[in-house]
Scaffold this motif. Structure first.
Motif, PDB file in Angstrom:
ATOM      1  N   GLY A 237       0.792  -1.233   0.000  1.00  0.00           N
ATOM      2  CA  GLY A 237       0.000   0.000   0.000  1.00  0.00           C
ATOM      3  C   GLY A 237       0.817   1.271   0.000  1.00  0.00           C
ATOM      4  N   VAL A 238       1.982   1.240  -0.664  1.00  0.00           N
ATOM      5  CA  VAL A 238       2.800   2.453  -0.776  1.00  0.00           C
ATOM      6  C   VAL A 238       2.146   3.361  -1.816  1.00  0.00           C
ATOM      7  N   GLU A 239       1.698   4.530  -1.357  1.00  0.00           N
ATOM      8  CA  GLU A 239       0.977   5.420  -2.268  1.00  0.00           C
ATOM      9  C   GLU A 239       1.708   6.732  -2.512  1.00  0.00           C
ATOM     10  N   THR A 240       2.610   7.101  -1.598  1.00  0.00           N
ATOM     11  CA  THR A 240       3.254   8.416  -1.744  1.00  0.00           C
ATOM     12  C   THR A 240       4.783   8.306  -1.678  1.00  0.00           C
ATOM     13  N   GLU A 241       5.438   9.323  -2.245  1.00  0.00           N
ATOM     14  CA  GLU A 241       6.901   9.387  -2.199  1.00  0.00           C
ATOM     15  C   GLU A 241       7.401   9.501  -0.760  1.00  0.00           C
ATOM     16  N   ASP A 242       6.633  10.197   0.089  1.00  0.00           N
ATOM     17  CA  ASP A 242       7.012  10.323   1.499  1.00  0.00           C
ATOM     18  C   ASP A 242       7.074   8.959   2.173  1.00  0.00           C
ATOM     19  N   GLN A 243       6.060   8.148   1.891  1.00  0.00           N
ATOM     20  CA  GLN A 243       6.043   6.795   2.468  1.00  0.00           C
ATOM     21  C   GLN A 243       7.236   5.994   1.962  1.00  0.00           C
ATOM     22  N   ALA A 244       7.489   6.072   0.660  1.00  0.00           N
ATOM     23  CA  ALA A 244       8.617   5.329   0.073  1.00  0.00           C
ATOM     24  C   ALA A 244       9.926   5.774   0.720  1.00  0.00           C
ATOM     25  N   ALA A 245      10.099   7.076   0.898  1.00  0.00           N
ATOM     26  CA  ALA A 245      11.346   7.590   1.475  1.00  0.00           C
ATOM     27  C   ALA A 245      11.523   7.088   2.906  1.00  0.00           C
ATOM     28  N   PHE A 246      10.434   7.114   3.679  1.00  0.00           N
ATOM     29  CA  PHE A 246      10.505   6.623   5.061  1.00  0.00           C
ATOM     30  C   PHE A 246      10.874   5.142   5.085  1.00  0.00           C
ATOM     31  N   LEU A 247      10.228   4.352   4.233  1.00  0.00           N
ATOM     32  CA  LEU A 247      10.485   2.907   4.199  1.00  0.00           C
ATOM     33  C   LEU A 247      11.920   2.615   3.759  1.00  0.00           C
ATOM     34  N   LYS A 248      12.390   3.359   2.780  1.00  0.00           N
ATOM     35  CA  LYS A 248      13.772   3.181   2.318  1.00  0.00           C
ATOM     36  C   LYS A 248      14.755   3.503   3.434  1.00  0.00           C
ATOM     37  N   SER A 249      14.434   4.521   4.224  1.00  0.00           N
ATOM     38  CA  SER A 249      15.344   4.910   5.313  1.00  0.00           C
ATOM     39  C   SER A 249      15.452   3.790   6.345  1.00  0.00           C
ATOM     40  N   LEU A 250      14.446   2.905   6.377  1.00  0.00           N
ATOM     41  CA  LEU A 250      14.470   1.772   7.313  1.00  0.00           C
ATOM     42  C   LEU A 250      15.029   0.514   6.654  1.00  0.00           C
ATOM     43  N   LYS A 251      15.525   0.667   5.428  1.00  0.00           N
ATOM     44  CA  LYS A 251      16.121  -0.448   4.676  1.00  0.00           C
ATOM     45  C   LYS A 251      15.092  -1.521   4.303  1.00  0.00           C
ATOM     46  N   CYS A 252      13.841  -1.100   4.223  1.00  0.00           N
ATOM     47  CA  CYS A 252      12.809  -1.991   3.679  1.00  0.00           C
ATOM     48  C   CYS A 252      13.202  -2.287   2.230  1.00  0.00           C
ATOM     49  N   GLU A 253      13.144  -3.563   1.833  1.00  0.00           N
ATOM     50  CA  GLU A 253      13.696  -3.956   0.533  1.00  0.00           C
ATOM     51  C   GLU A 253      12.755  -3.726  -0.651  1.00  0.00           C
ATOM     52  N   ILE A 254      11.463  -3.967  -0.443  1.00  0.00           N
ATOM     53  CA  ILE A 254      10.546  -4.012  -1.586  1.00  0.00           C
ATOM     54  C   ILE A 254       9.291  -3.190  -1.312  1.00  0.00           C
ATOM     55  N   GLY A 255       8.823  -2.501  -2.326  1.00  0.00           N
ATOM     56  CA  GLY A 255       7.602  -1.703  -2.207  1.00  0.00           C
ATOM     57  C   GLY A 255       6.544  -2.157  -3.194  1.00  0.00           C
ATOM     58  N   GLN A 256       5.304  -2.088  -2.740  1.00  0.00           N
ATOM     59  CA  GLN A 256       4.168  -2.446  -3.593  1.00  0.00           C
ATOM     60  C   GLN A 256       3.055  -1.467  -3.269  1.00  0.00           C
ATOM     61  N   GLY A 257       2.450  -0.899  -4.279  1.00  0.00           N
ATOM     62  CA  GLY A 257       1.361   0.035  -4.013  1.00  0.00           C
ATOM     63  C   GLY A 257       1.082   0.913  -5.215  1.00  0.00           C
ATOM     64  N   TYR A 258       0.035   1.730  -5.085  1.00  0.00           N
ATOM     65  CA  TYR A 258      -0.415   2.535  -6.206  1.00  0.00           C
ATOM     66  C   TYR A 258       0.662   3.482  -6.721  1.00  0.00           C
ATOM     67  N   LEU A 259       1.622   3.856  -5.856  1.00  0.00           N
ATOM     68  CA  LEU A 259       2.720   4.714  -6.313  1.00  0.00           C
ATOM     69  C   LEU A 259       3.440   4.086  -7.501  1.00  0.00           C
ATOM     70  N   TYR A 260       3.544   2.771  -7.503  1.00  0.00           N
ATOM     71  CA  TYR A 260       4.281   2.067  -8.569  1.00  0.00           C
ATOM     72  C   TYR A 260       3.352   1.431  -9.587  1.00  0.00           C
ATOM     73  N   GLY A 261       2.106   1.308  -9.247  1.00  0.00           N
ATOM     74  CA  GLY A 261       1.146   0.731 -10.177  1.00  0.00           C
ATOM     75  C   GLY A 261       0.037   0.006  -9.457  1.00  0.00           C
ATOM     76  N   LYS A 262      -1.184   0.208  -9.941  1.00  0.00           N
ATOM     77  CA  LYS A 262      -2.317  -0.557  -9.423  1.00  0.00           C
ATOM     78  C   LYS A 262      -2.268  -1.945 -10.041  1.00  0.00           C
ATOM     79  N   PRO A 263      -3.003  -2.895  -9.471  1.00  0.00           N
ATOM     80  CA  PRO A 263      -3.109  -4.187 -10.153  1.00  0.00           C
ATOM     81  C   PRO A 263      -3.633  -3.950 -11.567  1.00  0.00           C
ATOM     82  N   MET A 264      -3.024  -4.640 -12.544  1.00  0.00           N
ATOM     83  CA  MET A 264      -3.361  -4.368 -13.950  1.00  0.00           C
ATOM     84  C   MET A 264      -3.396  -5.671 -14.746  1.00  0.00           C
ATOM     85  N   SER A 265      -3.940  -5.581 -15.950  1.00  0.00           N
ATOM     86  CA  SER A 265      -4.034  -6.758 -16.822  1.00  0.00           C
ATOM     87  C   SER A 265      -2.632  -7.236 -17.198  1.00  0.00           C
TER      88      SER A 265
END
Ligand code: C2E
Ligand code: CA
Ligand code: CA
Ligand code: CA
Length: 279
Positions: A237-265
């Motif tokens: 559920g990563v939706e914003t750049e702020d969330q991504a930046a916070f997660l990256k600062s914690l060394k979270c490895e992988i992101g999934q969410g609307y920021l990168y793409g909704k589920p698609m065909s």
């Protein structure tokens, strides 16, 4: 007081009746949908935070309802789970997702890791492991391209049996992720008894970052704990750049969410791969 009692009882009874009717109608419709093959898979990208590139995707089921259009699993997955239809439907999901991986590879789109949701009911199917092995063989998937997502509820009924099955999957080199982490009732102690590769932090914790300080603390604690157990972390559920930046600062490895793409065909996902991999 006059309004309580009988009137309320009737109202309540009516609601109950209506709900039972609705449930029954949904069941009938779902049986038909299984026969008529009305399900399809959407794919949501999973991004490597370190490089910003697509690692793979999660397969998410949709129901192409003839009148109501594309329906989210929230409308029907519980019913499938309760009436056992999730077993044949889940087998189809496994076959379809792996087949799609093969198509992408044959189209020259490169490696795509595939995450598939498995519900507790599917684990009760004695054919589960054999079926997965057959599908992996047939589609020539690298077993470590395949990831099974399980929720904590799987562990609630028969923990030892669940562990045995997960260990067999691990022997097959298939990856295992614990999904929706933090939303169940389980204690943390079970984590180190399971052959896990990844932990998915539930969207509930990610959605109010950076405004909610509690959620920031909880997310940081979950990620630190996962890392101490040598698990990789996927943030949902990563939706914003702020969330991504916070997660990256914690060394979270992988992101999934609307920021990168909704589920698609599958076609849209192939297009996304082409663009990002400059193919
Ligand atoms: P899940 O496994 O937690 O999947 C993530 C859900 O979050 C997906 O909902 C996805 O569309 C949604 N999501 C992802 N990123 C964002 C975001 O940035 N913002 C928001 N608001 N939502 C986001 P979806 O596709 O409706 O699936 C709902 C649930 O249905 C899944 O939750 C999973 O538990 C279940 N499900 C889906 N497909 C399957 C399947 O093939 N088999 C089984 N057993 N369960 C499935
Ligand atoms: Ca999932
Ligand atoms: Ca999830
Ligand atoms: Ca969830």
């Amino acid at each position: 007081a006059k309004f309580h009692g009988r009137d309320n009882f009737h109202f309540f009874n009516f609601q109950l009746h209506k709900d039972a009717d609705t449930r029954m109608a949904l069941e009938v419709e779902l049986r038909r949908a299984v026969q008529d093959k009305e399900f399809t898979l959407f794919y949501q990208p999973q991004i490597d935070f370190a490089t910003g590139r697509i690692l793979g995707c999660e397969a998410l089921i949709r129901w192409k309802h003839p009148e109501k259009g594309l329906l989210s699993p929230y409308f029907f997955i519980d019913t499938l789970e309760n009436n056992g239809l999730i077993v044949p439907v889940g087998k189809w999901v496994m076959e379809e997702a792996c087949r799609q991986c093969l198509i992408w590879r044959e189209d020259g789109l490169g490696r795509v890791d595939m995450s598939i949701n498995l519900s507790p009911r599917q684990f009760a199917d004695p054919d589960l492991l054999e079926h997965i092995q057959t599908v992996v063989n047939k589609t020539q998937l690298e077993p470590n391209q395949l990831e099974i997502e399980v929720t904590e509820s799987l562990l609630a009924t028969d923990f030892d049996y669940a562990v045995t099955l997960l260990e067999k999957l691990q022997e097959m080199k298939i990856h295992i992720a614990i999904d929706d982490f933090g939303t169940g009732y389980s204690s943390l102690s079970y984590l180190k008894q399971l052959p896990l590769d990844k932990l998915k932090v539930d969207r509930a914790f990610v959605m109010d970052i950076p405004n909610n300080n509690d959620d920031k603390q909880i997310t940081a604690a979950i990620i630190a704990m996962a890392h101490s157990l040598s698990l990789k972390v996927v943030a949902e559920g990563v939706e914003t750049e702020d969330q991504a930046a916070f997660l990256k600062s914690l060394k979270c490895e992988i992101g999934q969410g609307y920021l990168y793409g909704k589920p698609m065909s599958a076609e849209a996902f192939a297009q996304l791969l082409k663009t990002e991999r400059s193919l």
